[in-house]
Scaffold this active site. Structure first.
Site, short mmCIF file in Angstrom:
data_model
loop_
_atom_site.label_atom_id
_atom_site.label_comp_id
_atom_site.label_asym_id
_atom_site.label_seq_id
_atom_site.Cartn_x
_atom_site.Cartn_y
_atom_site.Cartn_z
N GLY A 12 -9.53 -43.75 126.33
CA GLY A 12 -10.10 -42.65 125.43
C GLY A 12 -10.36 -41.42 126.50
N ASP A 14 -13.30 -40.14 126.87
CA ASP A 14 -14.56 -40.22 127.66
C ASP A 14 -14.44 -41.24 128.53
OD1 ASP A 14 -15.45 -38.17 126.02
OD2 ASP A 14 -17.12 -39.32 124.99
N SER A 124 -23.32 -40.45 117.55
CA SER A 124 -22.63 -38.98 117.25
C SER A 124 -23.48 -38.13 116.66
CB SER A 124 -21.33 -39.38 116.74
OG SER A 124 -20.87 -38.35 115.84
N GLU A 126 -22.30 -36.53 114.42
CA GLU A 126 -21.73 -36.66 112.81
C GLU A 126 -22.93 -37.56 111.97
OE1 GLU A 126 -18.68 -36.20 110.68
OE2 GLU A 126 -18.76 -34.62 112.28
N TYR A 148 -16.80 -42.33 108.97
CA TYR A 148 -17.02 -42.52 110.15
C TYR A 148 -18.43 -41.91 110.36
CZ TYR A 148 -17.28 -40.81 115.25
OH TYR A 148 -17.57 -40.50 116.45
N LYS A 191 -5.74 -29.48 119.25
CA LYS A 191 -4.96 -28.82 118.37
C LYS A 191 -4.71 -27.18 118.66
CE LYS A 191 -3.62 -28.63 113.60
NZ LYS A 191 -3.97 -29.16 112.18
P1 NAP Z 1 -11.13 -41.32 121.86
O1 NAP Z 1 -10.46 -40.74 122.82
O2 NAP Z 1 -10.73 -41.57 120.40
O3 NAP Z 1 -11.17 -42.94 122.47
C1 NAP Z 1 -11.42 -43.83 121.60
C2 NAP Z 1 -11.00 -45.45 122.30
O4 NAP Z 1 -11.40 -46.53 121.61
C3 NAP Z 1 -9.81 -45.47 122.86
O5 NAP Z 1 -9.76 -45.97 124.10
C4 NAP Z 1 -9.25 -46.75 121.75
O6 NAP Z 1 -8.36 -47.36 122.32
C5 NAP Z 1 -10.47 -47.59 121.56
N1 NAP Z 1 -10.68 -48.45 120.69
C6 NAP Z 1 -10.34 -48.14 119.18
N2 NAP Z 1 -10.33 -49.21 118.67
C7 NAP Z 1 -10.51 -50.18 119.21
C8 NAP Z 1 -10.76 -51.69 119.15
N3 NAP Z 1 -10.76 -52.00 118.19
N4 NAP Z 1 -10.93 -52.30 120.29
C9 NAP Z 1 -10.97 -51.78 121.43
N5 NAP Z 1 -10.97 -50.54 121.57
C10 NAP Z 1 -10.47 -49.67 120.70
O7 NAP Z 1 -12.68 -41.22 121.52
P2 NAP Z 1 -13.47 -40.22 122.74
O8 NAP Z 1 -13.61 -38.83 122.35
O9 NAP Z 1 -13.20 -40.78 124.34
O10 NAP Z 1 -14.90 -40.83 122.23
C11 NAP Z 1 -15.58 -42.08 122.95
C12 NAP Z 1 -16.45 -42.43 122.00
O11 NAP Z 1 -17.70 -41.34 121.63
C13 NAP Z 1 -16.17 -42.86 120.42
O12 NAP Z 1 -16.82 -43.88 120.05
C14 NAP Z 1 -16.52 -41.66 119.66
O13 NAP Z 1 -16.70 -41.89 118.34
C15 NAP Z 1 -17.79 -41.27 120.30
N6 NAP Z 1 -18.11 -39.67 120.20
C16 NAP Z 1 -17.08 -38.74 120.65
C17 NAP Z 1 -17.62 -37.47 120.68
C18 NAP Z 1 -16.67 -36.54 121.09
O14 NAP Z 1 -16.87 -35.06 120.92
N7 NAP Z 1 -15.52 -36.93 121.91
C19 NAP Z 1 -18.87 -37.02 120.36
C20 NAP Z 1 -20.03 -38.12 119.87
C21 NAP Z 1 -19.46 -39.39 119.77
P3 NAP Z 1 -6.61 -47.02 122.19
O15 NAP Z 1 -6.38 -46.35 123.40
O16 NAP Z 1 -6.09 -48.35 122.46
O17 NAP Z 1 -6.63 -46.51 120.89
N1 GDD Z 2 -9.23 -31.90 113.45
C1 GDD Z 2 -9.20 -30.66 112.70
N2 GDD Z 2 -7.90 -30.18 112.27
N3 GDD Z 2 -10.21 -30.03 112.63
C2 GDD Z 2 -10.17 -28.78 112.12
C3 GDD Z 2 -8.96 -28.20 111.49
C4 GDD Z 2 -7.82 -28.85 111.78
O1 GDD Z 2 -6.56 -28.63 111.71
N4 GDD Z 2 -9.24 -27.13 111.17
C5 GDD Z 2 -10.66 -26.93 110.85
N5 GDD Z 2 -11.08 -27.95 111.50
C6 GDD Z 2 -12.38 -28.29 111.51
C7 GDD Z 2 -13.16 -29.60 110.84
O2 GDD Z 2 -12.95 -29.30 109.44
C8 GDD Z 2 -14.38 -29.70 111.53
O3 GDD Z 2 -15.29 -29.06 110.88
C9 GDD Z 2 -14.03 -28.95 112.99
O4 GDD Z 2 -13.12 -28.31 112.93
C10 GDD Z 2 -14.33 -30.19 114.05
O5 GDD Z 2 -13.18 -31.08 113.90
P1 GDD Z 2 -12.84 -32.27 114.93
O6 GDD Z 2 -12.49 -31.62 116.16
O7 GDD Z 2 -11.77 -33.12 114.17
O8 GDD Z 2 -14.14 -32.92 115.34
P2 GDD Z 2 -15.15 -33.54 114.27
O9 GDD Z 2 -16.65 -32.60 114.54
O10 GDD Z 2 -14.91 -33.82 113.15
O11 GDD Z 2 -15.42 -34.94 115.09
C11 GDD Z 2 -15.40 -35.06 116.62
O12 GDD Z 2 -16.90 -34.89 116.94
C12 GDD Z 2 -17.79 -35.70 116.66
C13 GDD Z 2 -19.31 -35.37 117.16
O13 GDD Z 2 -20.01 -34.46 116.44
C14 GDD Z 2 -15.00 -36.49 116.94
O14 GDD Z 2 -15.02 -36.35 118.47
C15 GDD Z 2 -16.14 -37.32 116.74
O15 GDD Z 2 -15.46 -38.91 117.09
C16 GDD Z 2 -17.47 -37.13 117.03
O16 GDD Z 2 -18.26 -38.19 116.72
#
Ligand code: NAP
Ligand code: GDD
Length: 329
Positions: A12, A14, A124, A126, A148, A191
């Protein structure tokens, strides 16, 4: 002692940044990947010769134990999850299996195989959901707004519980949104920047989005993996909020991204109700003062720099993709 890290979710966003950081710190890095009919390591290609990948799945306890036996890690980073919020309404049970119970599977495997290893759980913002106070700190009550978010609350508390029950060095990092050119294309930041690049290249005319009023505390993923690592270098395990302390609306993100490419967003963005959520998180804002004080952590990249870097990367990627066609013509 040799530093050995095991990362779940290494494929992923991170996971790729964390693997880079740990390799530069001299770790032997193992990554868990789940079996797929096609390899899914695009974000890791430049690192593959330095990594050891092990097949395992958060749904399968036996495979997790085998991976831990093989890696004998000193640090485990649990980044794997079903991480896309809208998908959690479509697949709430699968989300709970991966994102909630998966944490228990891994913690319990760790307790049996290598209880001395330090553990990081990717929690998170969230979890704060319908926020009870602003900004949010480690003591702000949770009110998740999606399956989630609910699953992440479980993951957070089971991490705290294994620390308190078994004395394990288990930390929960409550990270606010963090983005990068490696972000998955369904998340709003990528996006938007990919949409801008496609419009700039004449491949699309419009970009369809949902709620532009939602506000997020957005940072750069490369800064946030440093915070994960710092948490596991402390004398005592603890939980930390990680964010920038600034919040921006989706509309601000859109405006900056389009302007950076010399485009007027109002001519291209179409509001599409399909992208609205059954329950929204309206605004998130971090108070990361504990992390600043105890970890010495603060973000290096500003919101504007991050948006511009993402737009530039997407425009450059499309330019590279277009080149062979131009030569052929
Ligand atoms: P990501 O790009 O969606 O990556 C998710 C990873 O989890 C991928 O490597 C995926 O593998 C793996 N995975 C999913 N289901 C699995 C399973 N059953 N067994 C083993 N691996 C599995 O997420 P990210 O943005 O790097 O985020 C990393 C972590 O931080 C996540 O837990 C996310 O919820 C959390 N988080 C993210 C954010 C953010 O803003 N990015 C903020 C707060 C918390 P595949 O490649 O095979 O799908
Ligand atoms: N994805 C998406 N697509 N979001 C949209 C869109 C669209 O077309 N238009 C507006 N949004 C708004 C969503 O409604 C949300 O309020 C905001 O954009 C951010 O959406 P995402 O980028 O999908 O992220 P998220 O905040 O729901 O969740 C991400 O951050 C969390 C930490 O606060 C993810 O990375 C989670 O895994 C992570 O925990």
């Amino acid at each position: 002692m040799e530093k050995r890290a095991l990362i779940t979710g290494i494929t992923g966003q991170d996971g790729s940044y964390l693997a880079e950081l740990l390799l530069t710190q001299g770790y032997k890095v193992y990554g868990i990947v789940r079996r797929a009919s096609q390899d899914n390591c695009q974000r890791l290609e430049h690192l593959l010769p330095c990594l050891t990948l092990l097949q395992a799945d958060l749904l399968d306890q036996t495979s997790l134990m085998a991976a831990l036996e093989e890696a004998q890690p000193t640090e485990v980073y649990n980044l794997a999850a079903q991480s896309f919020v809208p998908a959690s309404w479509q697949q709430p049970i699968l989300t709970a299996e991966f994102t909630a119970v998966g944490v228990t599977r891994l913690l319990d495997a760790l307790r049996k195989v290598c209880p001395q290893a330090r553990f990081y759980q990717a929690s998170s913002s969230e979890m704060f959901g319908k926020v009870r106070e602003s900004p949010q700190t480690e003591t702000t009550p949770f009110h998740p707004r999606s399956p989630y978010g609910v699953a992440k609350v479980y993951g957070h508390y089971i991490t705290v519980n294994y620390r308190e029950s078994y004395g394990m060095f288990a930390c929960s990092g409550i990270l606010f949104n963090h983005e990068s050119p490696r972000r998955g294309v369904e998340f709003v930041s990528r996006k938007i920047t990919q949409g801008v690049a496609r419009i700039k290249h004449g491949l699309d005319e419009e970009l369809r989005l949902g709620n532009l009023e939602a506000k997020r505390d957005w940072g750069f993923a490369g800064d946030y993996v440093r915070a994960m690592w710092l948490m596991l270098q402390q004398d005592e395990p603890d939980d930390y909020v990680i964010g920038t302390g600034q919040t921006h609306s989706v509309e601000e993100f859109v405006r900056l991204a389009f302007e950076h490419a010399g485009l007027d967003w109002r001519r291209h963005v179409v509001i599409d109700p399909r992208f609205y959520r059954p329950a929204e998180v309206d605004v998130l804002l971090a108070d990361a003062s504990k992390a600043r004080r105890k970890l010495g952590w603060q973000p290096q990249m500003s919101f504007e720099q991050m948006v511009y870097a993402m737009v530039d990367a997407d425009i450059a990627a499309l330019s590279r993709a277009a080149k062979p066609q131009a030569r052929a013509a």
